[in-house]
Design a protein around this motif. Sequence first.
Motif, PDB file in Angstrom:
ATOM      1  N   LYS A   1     -36.840 -31.165   7.419  1.00 54.54           N
ATOM      2  CA  LYS A   1     -35.471 -31.404   7.887  1.00 54.54           C
ATOM      3  C   LYS A   1     -34.862 -32.614   7.170  1.00 54.54           C
ATOM      4  O   LYS A   1     -35.562 -33.577   6.877  1.00 54.54           O
ATOM      5  N   PHE A   2     -33.531 -32.531   6.939  1.00 54.58           N
ATOM      6  CA  PHE A   2     -32.770 -33.614   6.335  1.00 54.58           C
ATOM      7  C   PHE A   2     -31.545 -33.882   7.186  1.00 54.58           C
ATOM      8  O   PHE A   2     -30.874 -32.943   7.625  1.00 54.58           O
ATOM      9  N   ARG A   3     -31.241 -35.152   7.416  1.00 49.16           N
ATOM     10  CA  ARG A   3     -30.106 -35.531   8.257  1.00 49.16           C
ATOM     11  C   ARG A   3     -28.786 -35.146   7.606  1.00 49.16           C
ATOM     12  O   ARG A   3     -28.645 -35.177   6.402  1.00 49.16           O
ATOM     13  N   GLY A   4     -27.833 -34.833   8.467  1.00 53.45           N
ATOM     14  CA  GLY A   4     -26.471 -34.563   8.017  1.00 53.45           C
ATOM     15  C   GLY A   4     -26.211 -33.090   7.791  1.00 53.45           C
ATOM     16  O   GLY A   4     -27.053 -32.364   7.279  1.00 53.45           O
TER      17      GLY A   4
ATOM     18  N   ARG B   1     -29.943 -30.193   7.746  1.00 54.40           N
ATOM     19  CA  ARG B   1     -30.232 -29.190   6.730  1.00 54.40           C
ATOM     20  C   ARG B   1     -31.744 -29.037   6.638  1.00 54.40           C
ATOM     21  O   ARG B   1     -32.481 -29.993   6.863  1.00 54.40           O
ATOM     22  N   GLU B   2     -32.203 -27.831   6.326  1.00 46.40           N
ATOM     23  CA  GLU B   2     -33.638 -27.565   6.304  1.00 46.40           C
ATOM     24  C   GLU B   2     -34.045 -26.881   5.008  1.00 46.40           C
ATOM     25  O   GLU B   2     -33.289 -26.123   4.416  1.00 46.40           O
ATOM     26  N   LEU B   3     -35.279 -27.177   4.611  1.00 41.52           N
ATOM     27  CA  LEU B   3     -35.880 -26.568   3.430  1.00 41.52           C
ATOM     28  C   LEU B   3     -37.141 -25.832   3.865  1.00 41.52           C
ATOM     29  O   LEU B   3     -38.041 -26.435   4.457  1.00 41.52           O
ATOM     30  N   ASN B   4     -37.193 -24.522   3.607  1.00 40.49           N
ATOM     31  CA  ASN B   4     -38.379 -23.730   3.921  1.00 40.49           C
ATOM     32  C   ASN B   4     -39.514 -24.218   3.028  1.00 40.49           C
ATOM     33  O   ASN B   4     -39.394 -24.215   1.806  1.00 40.49           O
ATOM     34  N   TRP B   5     -40.617 -24.648   3.660  1.00 41.65           N
ATOM     35  CA  TRP B   5     -41.697 -25.264   2.912  1.00 41.65           C
ATOM     36  C   TRP B   5     -43.007 -24.492   3.009  1.00 41.65           C
ATOM     37  O   TRP B   5     -44.050 -24.954   2.598  1.00 41.65           O
ATOM     38  N   GLY B   6     -42.975 -23.308   3.567  1.00 36.61           N
ATOM     39  CA  GLY B   6     -44.185 -22.508   3.633  1.00 36.61           C
ATOM     40  C   GLY B   6     -44.374 -21.878   4.989  1.00 36.61           C
ATOM     41  O   GLY B   6     -43.469 -21.854   5.823  1.00 36.61           O
TER      42      GLY B   6
ATOM     43  N   ARG C   1     -28.632 -26.084   9.787  1.00 39.85           N
ATOM     44  CA  ARG C   1     -29.056 -25.862  11.169  1.00 39.85           C
ATOM     45  C   ARG C   1     -28.458 -26.972  12.016  1.00 39.85           C
ATOM     46  O   ARG C   1     -28.960 -28.103  12.011  1.00 39.85           O
ATOM     47  N   GLY C   2     -27.377 -26.661  12.722  1.00 40.52           N
ATOM     48  CA  GLY C   2     -26.730 -27.665  13.561  1.00 40.52           C
ATOM     49  C   GLY C   2     -26.228 -28.827  12.739  1.00 40.52           C
ATOM     50  O   GLY C   2     -25.473 -28.656  11.800  1.00 40.52           O
ATOM     51  N   LYS C   3     -26.697 -30.028  13.053  1.00 42.50           N
ATOM     52  CA  LYS C   3     -26.261 -31.226  12.344  1.00 42.50           C
ATOM     53  C   LYS C   3     -27.261 -31.664  11.274  1.00 42.50           C
ATOM     54  O   LYS C   3     -27.276 -32.818  10.859  1.00 42.50           O
TER      55      LYS C   3
ATOM     56  N   GLY D   1     -22.165 -24.050  -0.351  1.00 39.09           N
ATOM     57  CA  GLY D   1     -23.320 -24.360   0.476  1.00 39.09           C
ATOM     58  C   GLY D   1     -23.998 -25.649   0.074  1.00 39.09           C
ATOM     59  O   GLY D   1     -23.486 -26.427  -0.733  1.00 39.09           O
ATOM     60  N   GLU D   2     -25.181 -25.844   0.632  1.00 42.71           N
ATOM     61  CA  GLU D   2     -25.974 -27.052   0.430  1.00 42.71           C
ATOM     62  C   GLU D   2     -27.158 -26.751  -0.488  1.00 42.71           C
ATOM     63  O   GLU D   2     -27.873 -25.774  -0.284  1.00 42.71           O
TER      64      GLU D   2
END
Length: 189
Positions: free
Chosen positions: A64-67, A119-124, A115-117, A165-166
């Motif tokens: 997860k990453f803020r913002g 950002r997410e990176l699929n890591w496995g 995702r909401g507030k 997008g991000e």
Amino acid sequence: MKKFLFILLVFPILAFGQDDKIGIYYQYGDSVIKINPTKSSGYKTNTLGTALTMGIASSKMVIKFRGESSMNKLAEPSFVFFFQPVERIKDITNYFNFTASHMPNNFILVKLDKRGKSRELNWGKINVYSGTDMGIPEDNSISFEVSSIDELSYVVKPSIQLEKGEYAFVFDGANGSGAFMPIFDFSVN
């Protein structure tokens, strides 16, 4: 004499500080603007599906990453990667991946999920029966083209038109994927 010796010893350190460009910059007109590294704010694995299926279904792992969005807003992404010899890098924690022994092809360009507030990176994924599969899935990476400026500088452009997008560049070198390394994120408007 002591003052002269002090200046003689300190001047090289001041003269050759980290004023050299290092990292990822985006092109804006005739200038380049630095993309500062972004550290993760946490990790998440949802094991409900795995529990309900007695371990048959896999659980996705994400970073997860803020913002909701990156501070780097780009209309047409074009980047310059600057590398340096290891002895010239002051901030080795954030810029280890920019030593002269690495190249842009040690990075992966990915799209982040909002995702909401955050950002997410699929890591496995993890599964009770098949084990753990860590790293960025190949279908989540976006190809890019690299042109050499010199032995330490490269122009990098996505091979496709990026949708709104991000996005982020993630290090994926020989010492393992960059789960604990910072990402270099940007938004496409």
